[in-house]
Design a protein around this motif. Sequence first.
Motif, PDB file in Angstrom:
ATOM      1  N   MET A  96       0.713  -1.278  -0.021  1.00  0.00           N
ATOM      2  CA  MET A  96      -0.124  -0.052   0.086  1.00  0.00           C
ATOM      3  C   MET A  96       0.715   0.944   0.077  1.00  0.00           C
ATOM      4  O   MET A  96       1.988   1.292   0.489  1.00  0.00           O
ATOM      5  N   GLU A  99      -1.627   6.904   0.859  1.00  0.00           N
ATOM      6  CA  GLU A  99      -3.265   6.939   0.951  1.00  0.00           C
ATOM      7  C   GLU A  99      -4.048   6.012   0.912  1.00  0.00           C
ATOM      8  O   GLU A  99      -4.924   6.036   1.844  1.00  0.00           O
ATOM      9  N   GLN A 100      -3.504   4.605   0.664  1.00  0.00           N
ATOM     10  CA  GLN A 100      -3.991   3.350   0.757  1.00  0.00           C
ATOM     11  C   GLN A 100      -4.141   3.110   2.259  1.00  0.00           C
ATOM     12  O   GLN A 100      -5.012   2.703   2.973  1.00  0.00           O
ATOM     13  N   ARG A 103      -6.587   5.089   4.272  1.00  0.00           N
ATOM     14  CA  ARG A 103      -8.093   4.478   4.170  1.00  0.00           C
ATOM     15  C   ARG A 103      -8.010   3.267   4.678  1.00  0.00           C
ATOM     16  O   ARG A 103      -9.139   3.005   5.729  1.00  0.00           O
TER      17      ARG A 103
END
Length: 109
Positions: A96, A99-100, A103
Motif C-alpha cells: 500500500m 493514501e491506501q 484508508r
Amino acid sequence: MPAGSSPKRERQYEHIKESELDRGAGEDRAEEIAARTVNKERARAGESRTASRTSTRDMSSGERGGRRSGKGAQGPTYDQLYNEARQRGIHGRSDMNKEQLQRALDKKK
C-alpha cells in the motif's frame, strides 16, 4: 535518568514527563519520550560519552517543536501509518501507498 545527571537535566526530565502525562500519554510512553529528549539534549551539549550523528547534527528537540509529530498539514508520515497498520494487523500493508494505508486504517477504526 542516568546516574550522575545534573539537577537541570533531572528537572527537564520531570517537566517533559509531566507534560506528556498531561497530554494523555501513558506512564511508560511519557518516561520514554522524556528520557529520549533529555538524552538528545545531553548529547548536543557534550554531556554524554557517546552521541549519535542524529543527536548532534539534527535540529534540537526544542527547535523542532513537534514538526515531525505527524499532525501537520500533511498528516502522519508513511512510516507512522505503516507501523499503525502493522499494530492493527492490516494485511497487504507492504503493497500500500500512504493514501491506501490511511484508508485502510480509517476503515479498521
